[in-house]
Design a protein around this motif. Structure first.
Motif, PDB file in Angstrom:
ATOM      1  N   MET A   1      10.952 -20.355   5.133  1.00  0.00           N
ATOM      2  CA  MET A   1       9.661 -19.704   5.001  1.00  0.00           C
ATOM      3  C   MET A   1       9.036 -20.021   3.650  1.00  0.00           C
ATOM      4  O   MET A   1       9.739 -20.212   2.659  1.00  0.00           O
ATOM      5  N   SER A   2       7.701 -20.039   3.581  1.00  0.00           N
ATOM      6  CA  SER A   2       7.012 -20.315   2.338  1.00  0.00           C
ATOM      7  C   SER A   2       7.078 -19.092   1.425  1.00  0.00           C
ATOM      8  O   SER A   2       7.217 -17.968   1.893  1.00  0.00           O
ATOM      9  N   PRO A   3       6.992 -19.312   0.094  1.00  0.00           N
ATOM     10  CA  PRO A   3       7.017 -18.185  -0.841  1.00  0.00           C
ATOM     11  C   PRO A   3       5.893 -17.200  -0.544  1.00  0.00           C
ATOM     12  O   PRO A   3       4.799 -17.582  -0.139  1.00  0.00           O
ATOM     13  N   LYS A   4       6.175 -15.912  -0.756  1.00  0.00           N
ATOM     14  CA  LYS A   4       5.191 -14.873  -0.484  1.00  0.00           C
ATOM     15  C   LYS A   4       4.943 -14.041  -1.725  1.00  0.00           C
ATOM     16  O   LYS A   4       5.824 -13.852  -2.554  1.00  0.00           O
ATOM     17  N   VAL A   5       3.739 -13.526  -1.818  1.00  0.00           N
ATOM     18  CA  VAL A   5       3.403 -12.585  -2.865  1.00  0.00           C
ATOM     19  C   VAL A   5       4.081 -11.267  -2.545  1.00  0.00           C
ATOM     20  O   VAL A   5       4.015 -10.771  -1.424  1.00  0.00           O
ATOM     21  N   SER A   6       4.764 -10.680  -3.525  1.00  0.00           N
ATOM     22  CA  SER A   6       5.385  -9.376  -3.360  1.00  0.00           C
ATOM     23  C   SER A   6       4.451  -8.316  -3.925  1.00  0.00           C
ATOM     24  O   SER A   6       4.108  -8.346  -5.105  1.00  0.00           O
ATOM     25  N   LEU A   7       4.013  -7.387  -3.095  1.00  0.00           N
ATOM     26  CA  LEU A   7       2.962  -6.456  -3.468  1.00  0.00           C
ATOM     27  C   LEU A   7       3.545  -5.208  -4.130  1.00  0.00           C
ATOM     28  O   LEU A   7       3.544  -4.113  -3.562  1.00  0.00           O
ATOM     29  N   LEU A   8       4.031  -5.385  -5.353  1.00  0.00           N
ATOM     30  CA  LEU A   8       4.662  -4.294  -6.077  1.00  0.00           C
ATOM     31  C   LEU A   8       3.655  -3.177  -6.339  1.00  0.00           C
ATOM     32  O   LEU A   8       2.557  -3.423  -6.831  1.00  0.00           O
ATOM     33  N   GLY A   9       4.034  -1.955  -6.003  1.00  0.00           N
ATOM     34  CA  GLY A   9       3.148  -0.821  -6.205  1.00  0.00           C
ATOM     35  C   GLY A   9       2.099  -0.656  -5.127  1.00  0.00           C
ATOM     36  O   GLY A   9       1.163   0.141  -5.283  1.00  0.00           O
ATOM     37  N   LEU A  10       2.246  -1.383  -4.018  1.00  0.00           N
ATOM     38  CA  LEU A  10       1.263  -1.293  -2.933  1.00  0.00           C
ATOM     39  C   LEU A  10       1.167   0.138  -2.412  1.00  0.00           C
ATOM     40  O   LEU A  10       2.175   0.801  -2.189  1.00  0.00           O
ATOM     41  N   LYS A  11      -0.055   0.605  -2.191  1.00  0.00           N
ATOM     42  CA  LYS A  11      -0.304   1.926  -1.614  1.00  0.00           C
ATOM     43  C   LYS A  11      -0.912   1.769  -0.227  1.00  0.00           C
ATOM     44  O   LYS A  11      -1.662   0.828   0.040  1.00  0.00           O
ATOM     45  N   ALA A  12      -0.586   2.713   0.640  1.00  0.00           N
ATOM     46  CA  ALA A  12      -1.090   2.662   2.016  1.00  0.00           C
ATOM     47  C   ALA A  12      -2.609   2.656   2.055  1.00  0.00           C
ATOM     48  O   ALA A  12      -3.223   2.009   2.905  1.00  0.00           O
ATOM     49  N   SER A  13      -3.224   3.378   1.128  1.00  0.00           N
ATOM     50  CA  SER A  13      -4.686   3.468   1.117  1.00  0.00           C
ATOM     51  C   SER A  13      -5.358   2.129   0.878  1.00  0.00           C
ATOM     52  O   SER A  13      -6.541   1.957   1.209  1.00  0.00           O
ATOM     53  N   GLN A  14      -4.598   1.166   0.352  1.00  0.00           N
ATOM     54  CA  GLN A  14      -5.181  -0.137   0.048  1.00  0.00           C
ATOM     55  C   GLN A  14      -5.348  -1.014   1.286  1.00  0.00           C
ATOM     56  O   GLN A  14      -6.075  -2.005   1.237  1.00  0.00           O
ATOM     57  N   PHE A  15      -4.672  -0.678   2.373  1.00  0.00           N
ATOM     58  CA  PHE A  15      -4.823  -1.505   3.579  1.00  0.00           C
ATOM     59  C   PHE A  15      -5.022  -0.684   4.845  1.00  0.00           C
ATOM     60  O   PHE A  15      -5.148  -1.251   5.933  1.00  0.00           O
ATOM     61  N   ARG A  16      -5.093   0.614   4.746  1.00  0.00           N
ATOM     62  CA  ARG A  16      -5.244   1.452   5.942  1.00  0.00           C
ATOM     63  C   ARG A  16      -6.586   1.178   6.616  1.00  0.00           C
ATOM     64  O   ARG A  16      -7.631   1.121   5.969  1.00  0.00           O
ATOM     65  N   HIS A  17      -6.564   1.023   7.926  1.00  0.00           N
ATOM     66  CA  HIS A  17      -7.783   0.754   8.694  1.00  0.00           C
ATOM     67  C   HIS A  17      -8.640   2.022   8.757  1.00  0.00           C
ATOM     68  O   HIS A  17      -8.099   3.122   8.913  1.00  0.00           O
TER      69      HIS A  17
END
Length: 281
Positions: A1-17
Motif C-alpha cells: 500500500m502507498s504511504p498515508k497521512v496519519s490524522l493525529l488529533g482528528l475529531k469527528a466534527s471535522q468529517f461528519r456529514h
C-alpha cells in the motif's frame, strides 16, 4: 500500500456529514427514544448478542490472520483511534457491522463472503467505515438499532407497533450516519476509487464478476440516478429507501465522489499534516 497521512488529533466534527449531524440531533429529541435505549441496552439482549458473536467468530490478532490485523491497526493510526477487536464470521451474505457494548471493548465483525469479494485495500476501506462509527460515537444508537430489529418479532402487538415506529426512526438515522462513515473510509484509503469500488461490488459484485466491473461506469450510473428528480422518481426513491439499513450504493458513491473532489477533504489532509502532525509508513 502507498504511504498515508496519519490524522493525529482528528475529531469527528471535522468529517461528519451534515445529514448525520441533523439526524443525530433529531433522534436525541425523539419521545420514547431514551426509554427504548434503556430497555434494549439495560437487559440481557445486549449480553446475549455479544456472547453469540464471540462464541461463533474468529478473533483477529497478531497470531490470527495477521494481514487483516495490520489493516485494522493502520486504519486506527490514520483515524487516531484505539484499536477495537475485529472478528471474522462465516456468512454467505457480504456484510460488516460494529457493536459497542457498555463496559466492554467495542468490536467489528466482517463476514467471510465480504473478504472474498474485496481486495485488501477495499477490506481496509470497510474496516475504516466501521471505525467511523466508533470515532463518531455512534455505538449506543447503532447497537440499539441492531437489537431492536432482532426484538420486534418477540414483542406484544402494542409493543411491536411502538418498536417498529422507533425502528424506522433509528433506520433513518443509521442511513444518515453511513454517509459519515464512508468519509472515514476515504480518510483511511485516501483514494476515492477504492471507496467507489467497494460500493460497486456490494451493489452487484461477486468473486467472478468483480474483476470485470468498471468504477467510472458505476459513478456515471450514480450521477444519472441523482438527476432523476421529478415527482414520481422522488416518491419511488423514498419508498425504496424507507426500510433500508444503508443508503442506496449509488447515492453513497455519489456522496463520497463529491466529498473527495471538494475543498473540505483536501484541506483536512493538508491541515492535519501541517498543524496536527503526520507520518508515513
Amino acid at each position: 500500500m502507498s504511504p498515508k497521512v496519519s490524522l493525529l488529533g482528528l475529531k469527528a466534527s471535522q468529517f461528519r456529514h451534515p445529514v448525520d449531524q441533523e439526524a443525530t440531533a433529531a433522534l436525541s429529541q425523539l419521545p420514547g427514544m431514551d426509554w427504548a435505549i434503556r430497555s434494549l441496552l439495560g437487559g440481557m439482549a445486549e449480553q446475549v448478542f455479544y456472547l453469540d458473536n464471540i462464541s461463533s467468530s474468529v478473533l483477529v490478532g497478531e497470531q490470527q490472520l495477521p494481514d487483516l490485523f495490520q489493516l485494522l491497526q493502520e486504519a486506527c493510526q490514520v483515524l487516531d483511534l484505539e484499536v477495537p477487536q475485529l472478528y471474522i464470521k462465516q456468512n454467505p451474505v457480504p456484510n460488516a457491522y460494529t457493536f459497542a457494548m457498555r463496559g466492554k471493548q467495542p468490536f467489528i465483525v466482517l463476514h467471510t463472503s465480504l473478504i472474498e469479494l474485496l481486495e485488501p485495500a477495499e477490506i481496509q476501506a470497510v474496516i475504516a467505515h466501521e471505525l467511523g462509527h466508533l470515532k463518531c460515537e455512534h455505538g449506543v444508537y447503532l447497537t440499539a438499532a441492531n437489537l431492536m430489529m432482532l426484538a420486534v418479532g418477540q414483542l406484544s402487538q402494542w409493543g411491536a407497533v411502538l418498536a417498529q415506529s422507533l425502528q424506522m426512526q433509528l433506520l433513518a438515522w443509521v442511513r444518515c450516519a453511513e454517509f459519515t462513515c464512508d468519509r472515514a473510509g476515504l480518510l483511511v484509503t485516501q483514494d476515492a476509487t477504492t471507496m467507489a469500488s467497494v460500493l460497486m461490488k456490494l451493489a452487484g459484485g461477486s468473486p467472478t464478476l468483480s474483476p470485470q466491473l468498471n468504477v467510472e461506469a458505476f459513478l456515471a450510473q450514480a450521477r444519472a440516478y441523482d438527476q432523476m428528480d421529478h415527482e414520481l422518481s422522488t416518491l419511488l426513491k423514498s419508498v425504496r429507501t424507507a426500510e433500508l439499513t444503508h443508503p442506496l450504493p449509488v447515492l453513497r458513491a455519489r456522496e463520497i465522489d463529491r466529498w473527495a473532489n471538494g475543498a473540505t477533504y483536501q484541506d483536512l489532509l493538508s491541515t492535519q499534516k501541517t498543524e496536527i502532525g503526520w507520518r508515513n509508513w
